[in-house]
Design an enzyme around this catalytic site. Sequence first.
Site, mmCIF file in Angstrom:
data_model
loop_
_atom_site.group_PDB
_atom_site.id
_atom_site.type_symbol
_atom_site.label_atom_id
_atom_site.label_comp_id
_atom_site.label_asym_id
_atom_site.label_seq_id
_atom_site.Cartn_x
_atom_site.Cartn_y
_atom_site.Cartn_z
ATOM 1 N N TRP A 133 46.003 76.400 -3.619
ATOM 2 C CA TRP A 133 44.740 77.041 -3.256
ATOM 3 C C TRP A 133 43.841 77.233 -4.472
ATOM 4 O O TRP A 133 42.621 77.097 -4.390
ATOM 5 C CB TRP A 133 45.011 78.395 -2.599
ATOM 6 N N HIS A 134 44.442 77.523 -5.621
ATOM 7 C CA HIS A 134 43.642 77.817 -6.804
ATOM 8 C C HIS A 134 42.988 76.574 -7.403
ATOM 9 O O HIS A 134 41.999 76.717 -8.134
ATOM 10 C CB HIS A 134 44.498 78.514 -7.859
ATOM 11 N N GLY A 135 43.490 75.405 -7.153
ATOM 12 C CA GLY A 135 42.823 74.236 -7.710
ATOM 13 C C GLY A 135 43.621 72.965 -7.541
ATOM 14 O O GLY A 135 44.841 72.978 -7.336
#
Length: 473
Positions: A321-323
């Site tokens: 989700w973060h990258g």
Amino acid sequence: MLFSSSVFLFAFLPAVLLGYYVVFRGMRRAQNLLLLAASLLFYAWGEPWFVLVMMASILANYLFGLWVHTWKRRGRRLLLPVAAACVCNLGLLFVFKYLTFTLKNLNLLGLNTPIPVIELPIGISFFTFQALSYVLDVAMGTAQVQRSPFGLGLYISLFPQFIAGPIVKYATVADEIQGRKETWNDFSAGCCRFLVGLGKKVLLSNQLALVADAAWDTPAGSLSTAFAWLGSLCYTLQIYYDFSGYSDMAIGLGRMFGFHFLENFNWPYVSRSVTEFWRRWHISLSTWFRDYVYIPLGGSRHGKGKTLRNLFVVWLLTGVWHGANWTFICWGLFYFLLLVFEKTTGQVLSWPKILGWAWTFLMVNFGWVLFRADSLTACGAFLQAMFGQGGGPDLQVAYYWEQYWIVILLAVFFSFPIAPWLTRKVEAYFGQYARHVFPLWDGVYGLGLLLIFLAAAAFLVKGTYNPFIYFNF
């Protein structure tokens, strides 16, 4: 547009407040339409065509919500509409955020597929999760279906929170879309909260970023051990003040307009275990994965094996989700391993408090090195420098410490709950005289906020460094 920008502070926000409280005072429908239009303008300010992506998301999830509600009322199974909503929302996120990353990695295996150039819409991870939570809340019966597409559009696009959170679950604010009540106490508290966040962002995070970036921009062979540690510490503090500052501004802006968002940070750097850290850091994201992934998978109710599987899935998805980078995936799995260690051994919870705090802060600091690195190779080189395998003199440490030591010490100081502790002490000490003392205390607090605003405005007018870490989310 950024909250910490001159355009927002001196043009956009005053104009919206004027329209909301003067032009459309007492007209809820007109106020909501104003907020919706302002939110879409806020989002379209930098890159106009991305607003079409958001509008498509709003329309699709409005229809998914009606579909789920209709089938639920008829007693039909909701697997198909819920699955369709998940595929649509996560598919949109995949195309914009992960398709290029996936194709690059497949090409390493010999696929030889052309790589498209896809720009990432700002905040797509946040507003996609919010939109999906609406459909899931309706399916689970924790919220009523939104009959108005404008009401749902306001929830998804409301400018205080959709770029970088907190991730607001629909059930939290569903009643406030039409039935909120603005008060002077809420408005003044929102202003104060916004100024605290502005100070965190402009006066602390932006300045810490200069030191952190200097360390990360130094070639590995020239990075001294002391400067590597200083850079990692500054980034650890920078990301806290950047993200918690933005959350403070979002929560404050919400209260100005009568919305009450849940807290997103609770002094995470006082944690004495990694488990506690994730109860205090980015609470809205942890809650989202707990409610929509971990618990539906079975949580911890079906034995250790499935509990470990569920934890693995949650932390793999948290990293993703973060990258779109292997560093983020490894960062998520790093926390999975730490949490498994703590849960299976129980040792950290039995350690002395100071030892548990030191362990947690050190692990979090290493995690932020992995998070900040552009690649696993860069992360390895930076960690080697931290453990004495770097090079170069310590002149940079002396220079940056001389320039920023006040900012660094203030950042460390305010990362602990000093103000709440001091308030409790003053209240306990003065006892029955507190009602005479606290007006003076409030006056000092107000003066401090005024100084924060003036200092932040001076930095903004000068056009100083103004990064925003979470633009890639």
